[in-house]
Design a protein around this motif. Structure first.
Motif, short mmCIF file in Angstrom:
data_model
loop_
_atom_site.label_atom_id
_atom_site.label_comp_id
_atom_site.label_asym_id
_atom_site.label_seq_id
_atom_site.Cartn_x
_atom_site.Cartn_y
_atom_site.Cartn_z
N ILE A 119 -59.55 44.37 54.31
CA ILE A 119 -60.32 45.40 55.02
C ILE A 119 -59.33 46.30 55.73
O ILE A 119 -58.38 45.84 56.37
N TRP A 120 -59.52 47.61 55.53
CA TRP A 120 -58.67 48.63 56.10
C TRP A 120 -59.48 49.54 57.02
O TRP A 120 -60.68 49.73 56.83
N ARG A 121 -58.82 50.10 58.02
CA ARG A 121 -59.42 51.20 58.78
C ARG A 121 -58.92 52.50 58.16
O ARG A 121 -57.73 52.64 57.86
N THR A 122 -59.84 53.41 57.94
CA THR A 122 -59.49 54.72 57.40
C THR A 122 -59.88 55.80 58.39
O THR A 122 -60.49 55.53 59.43
N LYS A 123 -59.54 57.01 58.06
CA LYS A 123 -60.06 58.11 58.86
C LYS A 123 -61.59 58.11 58.72
O LYS A 123 -62.11 57.83 57.64
#
Length: 635
Positions: A119-123
């Motif tokens: 799981i990544w945080r993106t803009k």
């Protein structure tokens, strides 16, 4: 592969079977809950992108499982999918974030021995993107690579991302769920996420408690930092602070700290677990801390079980726990009873109170009827705080001309005969001295009340005459209270008399209270007059009164007038009988509810006239009148 879709009613049981953990905890409104709190913010978008259709965004529709990783369709075409979910964090602005977790539920896996999910945080985005326009990844937050249990619930730690977004007042946070780059093209790592669970974000947060520095109180007075510090007496040890917390059901713990001014190392702290946010919490300074005559600083802070506010601003006061000297009392015209003299009638009393040189004496409190409890404090504040007023705002108080000096008052006695004026000294902190009792003898000065209109009858006008008491001169007016109405006044005539009339319209009777006002400022004690009405119809006869004395005679006709019983405004007729043995005769009432009959006795002796009042609906009032009189014998 698991492909069946459980019914909605089985989801709770399935979640338990699959070992779902970390789910948000729901709280019921009206029930206190401990901080921090759990919440699930609303999703702005949930959907996926597919490399095979790079210009198409796929929004989760609540019925389709979400693809993740690579799969090959029946036509041999390769699809690589990534899931995006965006959540609205605006409700957490200004709050402290403890943790955040994203939950998904696997529905199926290509190979249960292989699991790699990141799981990544993106803009942040406002809508589900396409493969060709994916948002820029910012940081990888968590990953899951364990192959135990399959399929199962996956939980990802995203607390750092939620904390950072809220700290920077970003109202949205977007997460990308994907297979790691090194495995993303391998179909054996592909899987589907269950549509029913979708993508959920759970946030653990807390609204930080605060001390309302505008509402700090001690001893019933508002916090101050101005010198000279206020002197506070009996309630000095009561400290109160109002805490606030946006989380409605949190319970406060309020800490107080107090120290002698200039000696912060002698700080004493104590706490209160009682109260609610939005109202003041009270703490009592431990015994032995306050020393008479010393000044103190204090402050407060509040906690909600998870976080604690900063200490409030500092407040200051001087503790005064000693009462002043009892006063001396003298009078220039009302001699003390041990002199054998009495006060003059109709003259106000002049008293002088002395502080005996004790500079702690700021003034005096006095009363003819006893002083009762000292102080002017009550729990009447907007937030439940104790409110103490200036002790000299209380009726029956007067300030001394100088500290320890004297004060002179002019008073009217409230009664006659032996009277007691009770006086005590008051200091600036509201402390009081022992009582001094001044005894004097006051002659009767209550006005006289005479009925000028005969025996009062219900529904008729009553005329009263007021006359000054013996020795009371120059009466200017009378203050009159009829029942519990507002006072009225009547100007006195030259001889000091006045008249007052009213219609007797209360079935329960009337009370008149009156006192005279003289030109020299004398106000007399109250005189009271009362009239009660019997609950049956009235009967009057000039020839045959109910006096008990023989009157009239055999063959002498008498007239009898009937009037309504108290409250009998609906009286339409009367039924009556002379002697009580014959049938009742009915006579109609006039528009005033009255009726008159005549009767001629045939024998001498006692006669009882029985009279009933009859309403317009023919019902009879509860009580009859048995009117007895004596017919005179022939001479």
């Amino acid at each position: 592969m698991l492909t069946s879709r459980p019914r909605r009613g089985l989801i709770g049981a399935l979640a338990l079977t699959l070992g779902v953990t970390g789910l948000a905890v729901a709280t019921t409104a009206g029930v206190a809950s401990a901080a921090p709190h759990f919440d699930s913010p609303p999703a702005v978008q949930v959907g996926w992108v597919d490399s095979a259709t790079p210009k198409t965004a796929y929004q989760a529709d609540g019925d389709t499982n979400l693809p993740l990783g690579t799969r090959v369709d029946d036509a041999g075409k390769t699809h690589t999918a990534r899931v995006y979910a965006t959540f609205d964090l605006s409700r957490y602005e200004g709050k402290k974030i403890y943790e955040g977790k994203v939950f998904v539920q696997e529905h199926s896996a290509a190979d249960c021995t292989k699991r790699a999910v990141e799981i990544w945080r993106t803009k942040p985005v406002g809508a589900t993107p396409t493969w060709n326009k994916q948002p820029e990844p910012l940081v990888k937050l968590d990953e899951e690579g364990s192959s135990t249990y399959c399929p199962r619930s996956l939980a990802f730690d995203v607390g750092a991302a939620v904390q950072d977004a809220v700290a920077h007042k970003q109202r949205r946070v977007t997460f990308e769920i994907r297979v790691p780059e090194q495995y993303e093209a391998d179909p054996s790592y592909g899987r589907e996420l269950y549509w029913y669970k979708n993508v959920e974000l759970s946030v653990s947060y807390n609204s930080l408690p605060k001390v309302d520095s505008e509402h700090l109180y001690n001893g019933g007075f508002l916090c101050t930092q101005l010198k000279p510090y206020p002197r506070i007496g009996g309630f000095a040890g009561l400290l109160q602070a109002r805490g606030t917390d946006a989380d409605e059901w949190d319970s406060p713990r309020t800490d107080f700290a107090i120290w002698p001014t200039g000696q912060p190392e002698q700080r004493t702290e104590f706490s209160s677990d009682r109260g609610t946010f939005g109202r003041v919490a009270s703490g009592t300074v431990p015994a032995g801390v306050l020393v008479d005559g010393k000044s103190y600083g204090w402050q407060a802070r509040v906690g909600d079980g998870a976080d604690t506010s900063a200490w409030s601003k500092k407040c200051f006061f001087t503790y005064d726990g000693t009462g002043p000297t009892a006063p001396a009392v003298s009078s220039s015209n009302y001699p003390a009873d041990d002199t054998g003299q009495q006060a003059p009638a109709g003259e106000p009393a002049v008293f002088t109170f002395s502080g005996m040189g004790d500079k702690d004496v700021a003034g005096f409190q006095y009363s003819w009827s006893g002083l009762g409890a000292a102080g002017v404090c009550e729990y009447s504040g907007e937030y439940g705080q104790l409110v103490c007023k200036d002790p000299f705002s209380k009726p029956g108080t007067v300030r001394a001309a100088t500290p320890g000096g004297s004060a002179t008052v002019t008073l009217n006695p409230t009664g006659s005969g032996p009277q007691r004026l009770t006086v005590r000294s008051v200091d600036a902190a509201g402390n009081v001295s022992a009582e001094t009792v001044y005894r004097t003898f006051v002659p009767s000065s209550t006005p006289q009340i005479r009925v000028e209109s005969g025996t009062p009858q219900w529904g008729q006008e009553v005329l009263l005459k007021f006359l000054p008491a013996t020795g009371v001169t120059d009466v200017q007016e009378y203050e009159i209270v009829l029942d519990n109405a507002q006072p009225e006044t009547r100007q006195a005539e030259a001889d000091g008399t006045a008249y007052f009339s009213f219609v007797a319209n209360n079935p329960d009777g009337h009370t008149v209270r009156v006192r005279s006002h003289s030109g020299n400022g004398f106000v007399s004690p109250e005189a009271t007059w009362q009239a009660y009405f019997l609950p049956w119809p009235g009967v009057r006869s000039d020839v045959y009164p109910d006096s008990g004395e023989p009157s009239g005679g055999v063959g002498v006709t008498g007239t009898f007038t009937f009037s309504p019983p108290p409250g009998g405004t609906d009286t339409a007729a009367y039924r009556y009988s002379f002697g009580g043995d014959g049938e009742l005769t009915e006579v109609a009432a006039d528009s005033a509810g009255r009726a008159t009959v005549t009767w001629t006795p045939e024998t001498a002796g006692w006669v009882t006239l029985t009279v009933y009042a009859v309403r317009a609906d023919s019902t009879v009032h509860d009580y009859p009148n048995w009117y007895s009189f004596q017919v005179a014998a022939a001479s």
